[in-house]
Design a protein around this motif. Structure first.
Motif, short mmCIF file in Angstrom:
data_model
loop_
_atom_site.label_atom_id
_atom_site.label_comp_id
_atom_site.label_asym_id
_atom_site.label_seq_id
_atom_site.Cartn_x
_atom_site.Cartn_y
_atom_site.Cartn_z
N MET A 1 -39.25 25.59 -108.37
CA MET A 1 -40.44 25.89 -109.14
C MET A 1 -41.62 25.07 -108.66
SD MET A 1 -39.21 24.04 -112.65
CE MET A 1 -37.64 24.77 -112.43
N LYS A 2 -41.39 23.83 -108.20
CA LYS A 2 -42.43 23.01 -107.58
C LYS A 2 -43.77 23.25 -108.24
CE LYS A 2 -42.02 20.54 -104.73
NZ LYS A 2 -41.78 19.10 -104.91
N ARG A 3 -43.87 22.86 -109.50
CA ARG A 3 -45.02 23.20 -110.33
C ARG A 3 -46.29 22.55 -109.85
NH1 ARG A 3 -47.93 22.53 -115.03
NH2 ARG A 3 -47.63 24.13 -116.59
N LYS A 4 -47.38 23.32 -109.84
CA LYS A 4 -48.68 22.76 -109.54
C LYS A 4 -49.18 22.01 -110.76
CE LYS A 4 -49.98 26.46 -106.35
NZ LYS A 4 -50.94 27.57 -106.09
N THR A 5 -50.08 21.05 -110.54
CA THR A 5 -50.60 20.30 -111.66
C THR A 5 -51.68 21.08 -112.37
OG1 THR A 5 -50.21 18.29 -110.49
CG2 THR A 5 -51.64 18.13 -112.35
N VAL A 6 -51.24 21.83 -113.38
CA VAL A 6 -52.20 22.52 -114.21
C VAL A 6 -51.77 22.16 -115.62
CG1 VAL A 6 -53.49 24.64 -114.23
CG2 VAL A 6 -51.47 24.48 -112.84
N VAL A 7 -52.64 21.69 -116.43
CA VAL A 7 -52.23 21.22 -117.72
C VAL A 7 -52.61 22.20 -118.82
CG1 VAL A 7 -51.63 18.84 -117.72
CG2 VAL A 7 -53.87 19.44 -117.11
N GLY A 8 -52.01 22.70 -119.87
CA GLY A 8 -51.78 23.78 -120.78
C GLY A 8 -52.77 24.48 -121.67
N GLY A 9 -52.70 25.55 -122.21
CA GLY A 9 -53.52 26.44 -123.02
C GLY A 9 -53.86 25.90 -124.39
N ASN A 172 -27.09 30.70 -122.98
CA ASN A 172 -25.99 29.72 -122.90
C ASN A 172 -26.37 28.36 -123.46
OD1 ASN A 172 -23.42 30.77 -121.48
ND2 ASN A 172 -25.13 31.77 -120.44
N ASN A 173 -27.42 28.34 -124.29
CA ASN A 173 -27.75 27.12 -125.03
C ASN A 173 -28.10 25.95 -124.12
OD1 ASN A 173 -27.97 26.93 -127.85
ND2 ASN A 173 -26.41 25.34 -127.90
N ILE A 174 -28.68 26.25 -122.95
CA ILE A 174 -29.03 25.21 -121.99
C ILE A 174 -30.53 24.91 -122.06
CG2 ILE A 174 -29.12 24.56 -119.55
CD1 ILE A 174 -26.81 26.57 -119.10
N ILE A 175 -30.87 23.63 -122.09
CA ILE A 175 -32.25 23.19 -121.92
C ILE A 175 -32.28 22.34 -120.66
CG2 ILE A 175 -34.13 21.78 -122.84
CD1 ILE A 175 -33.21 22.56 -125.64
N TRP A 176 -33.06 22.80 -119.68
CA TRP A 176 -33.17 22.09 -118.40
C TRP A 176 -34.30 21.07 -118.45
CZ3 TRP A 176 -29.48 23.08 -114.82
CH2 TRP A 176 -28.80 24.31 -114.88
N ILE A 177 -34.06 19.89 -117.88
CA ILE A 177 -35.11 18.90 -117.67
C ILE A 177 -35.61 19.05 -116.24
CG2 ILE A 177 -35.71 16.45 -117.72
CD1 ILE A 177 -33.09 15.95 -119.26
N ASP A 178 -36.89 19.28 -116.08
CA ASP A 178 -37.50 19.38 -114.76
C ASP A 178 -38.02 18.00 -114.36
OD1 ASP A 178 -39.09 19.81 -112.54
OD2 ASP A 178 -40.12 21.55 -113.34
N ILE A 179 -37.38 17.39 -113.35
CA ILE A 179 -37.79 16.07 -112.86
C ILE A 179 -38.21 16.19 -111.41
CG2 ILE A 179 -37.07 13.70 -112.37
CD1 ILE A 179 -35.22 13.84 -114.77
N GLU A 180 -39.50 16.12 -111.17
CA GLU A 180 -40.03 16.20 -109.81
C GLU A 180 -41.29 15.35 -109.72
OE1 GLU A 180 -42.09 20.14 -109.00
OE2 GLU A 180 -40.72 20.74 -110.60
N HIS A 181 -41.82 15.21 -108.52
CA HIS A 181 -43.01 14.41 -108.30
C HIS A 181 -44.22 15.29 -108.11
CE1 HIS A 181 -40.31 10.95 -106.61
NE2 HIS A 181 -40.25 11.06 -107.93
N ASP A 182 -45.36 14.83 -108.56
CA ASP A 182 -46.61 15.53 -108.34
C ASP A 182 -47.20 15.04 -107.03
OD1 ASP A 182 -49.40 16.31 -108.43
OD2 ASP A 182 -49.07 16.75 -110.54
N GLY A 183 -47.47 15.96 -106.12
CA GLY A 183 -47.96 15.58 -104.81
C GLY A 183 -49.45 15.35 -104.72
N SER A 184 -50.19 15.54 -105.82
CA SER A 184 -51.64 15.39 -105.76
C SER A 184 -52.03 13.91 -105.78
CB SER A 184 -52.29 16.12 -106.93
OG SER A 184 -52.07 15.42 -108.14
N VAL A 185 -53.25 13.64 -105.37
CA VAL A 185 -53.74 12.25 -105.36
C VAL A 185 -54.27 11.84 -106.72
CG1 VAL A 185 -54.30 12.31 -102.91
CG2 VAL A 185 -56.04 13.00 -104.58
N SER A 186 -54.49 12.81 -107.60
CA SER A 186 -55.13 12.52 -108.89
C SER A 186 -54.15 12.46 -110.06
CB SER A 186 -56.21 13.56 -109.20
OG SER A 186 -57.21 13.57 -108.20
N TYR A 187 -53.01 13.12 -109.92
CA TYR A 187 -52.10 13.23 -111.05
C TYR A 187 -50.70 12.73 -110.71
CZ TYR A 187 -55.57 15.87 -113.66
OH TYR A 187 -56.69 16.24 -114.33
N THR A 188 -49.96 12.36 -111.74
CA THR A 188 -48.58 11.93 -111.59
C THR A 188 -47.77 12.42 -112.77
OG1 THR A 188 -47.09 10.02 -111.42
CG2 THR A 188 -49.07 9.72 -112.74
N ASN A 189 -46.47 12.56 -112.58
CA ASN A 189 -45.56 12.91 -113.67
C ASN A 189 -44.94 11.67 -114.30
OD1 ASN A 189 -46.08 15.54 -112.86
ND2 ASN A 189 -44.26 15.62 -111.56
#
Length: 316
Positions: A1-9, A172-189
């Motif tokens: 999924m390699k999510r881009k740094t876009v923050v929510g509605g 199947n009652n699964i909740i996934w935790i997405d743990i990845e790094h933000d590659g931008s210079v301005s944001y971090t996870n």
């Protein structure tokens, strides 16, 4: 999924959910969820387009996550198919139900979830042995400033928000935790750098390591497990090792895993019938490897959309 740094509605309101007071120790980890999927009625099964007959013992299936591709339905076969690549039954969807910036009402914070794709995966999960639809949360590590109440408490707070904002379906009652790094210079996870509550990078050297990362993970994990969900983790081997090291803090032998290698294949065909293809093999993490009963999914192509392959059923 390699999510881009876009923050929510829309600004989400934090709902009161489960309060967890679990011990601040290494997670005991939930065991693999048993399949709740029913077999098709007698006489209705057909050979799937990838040549694998639906039946006991588990099977490889294709699917997608937030970044597509959108499946298509075949009325002649009665299945949803993966599109834009492998000609295979569509048996997996995991959509982003939330991102950590939404919890604190950050401007422009959005999640990405396709109810249509989730329903397609859910439909097939009632006819073949497939994992079906589930949800994932884009989690923040202890480097985010609003973890000031403690690393474990920060994990708990995120989990409580998730429990109050699930969008479903969740076969199947699964909740996934997405743990990845933000590659931008301005944001971090927050797993490998300091940041404010909306993820904007802050100054200074992070004063945490594997122990603090694992404490945050444990707070989330234990709260979700106490609510009777199975916890899975989406990450890759290099990110996991950077955050959690190689010792006891990195070990998750009984947690469902969904790994990614987004540059594995620019062309998502042909179909794979194992954890390997012409470009290499799936690389799991946290002490697990392909072939284990908790190695569940692999995002193996991103350029043409997020193509995933899953193994679901009996242990391999």
């Amino acid at each position: 999924m390699k999510r881009k740094t876009v923050v929510g509605g829309a600004v989400a309101v934090l709902c009161a959910a489960l309060a967890s007071s679990g011990p601040r120790t290494m997670s005991t980890e939930a065991q693999l969820a048993s399949s709740k999927l029913s077999s098709p009625p007698a006489g209705s099964q057909t050979t799937s387009p990838d040549g694998i007959f639906p039946g006991p013992g588990g099977r490889y299936l294709y699917g997608s996550d937030t970044n597509g591709p959108t499946p298509s339905y075949s009325s002649s076969e009665g299945y949803y198919y993966e599109t834009g690549g492998p000609s295979s039954i569509y048996g997996f969807y995991a959509g982003e139900m939330g991102v950590f910036q939404q919890k604190d009402g950050c401007p422009n914070a959005v999640n990405y979830y396709s109810l249509g794709d989730a329903n397609a995966a859910s439909y097939d999960s009632t006819r073949i042995m497939a994992i079906g639809a589930s949800e994932y949360y884009f989690m923040a590590g202890p480097g985010i400033s609003n973890s000031a109440g403690g690393d474990y408490a920060w994990g708990q707070a995120q989990a409580r928000w998730v429990l109050g904002h699930l969008v479903g379906p969740n076969d199947n009652n699964i909740i996934w935790i997405d743990i990845e790094h933000d590659g931008s210079v301005s944001y971090t996870n927050g797993w490998n750098a300091n940041g404010n509550s909306c993820g904007r990078r802050g100054p200074g050297t992070p004063l945490y390591g594997p122990a603090q990362d694992r404490s945050t993970f444990n707070g989330f994990y234990n709260t979700i497990a106490a609510a009777n969900y199975t916890v899975g983790v989406y990450s890759d081997a290099s990110v996991w090792q950077t955050d959690f090291g190689t010792g006891s803090y990195s070990s998750i032998p009984n947690t469902l895993e969904w790994t990614y290698q987004s540059d594995f294949a620019t062309n998502p065909a042909p179909t794979l019938g194992s954890w390997c293809g012409s470009g290499g093999c799936a690389d799991f993490f946290g002490g697990q490897s392909a072939g284990g009963s908790h190695a569940v999914a692999w995002q193996w192509s991103q350029d043409a959309g997020d193509f995933d392959i899953t193994y679901w059923g009996s242990p391999q």
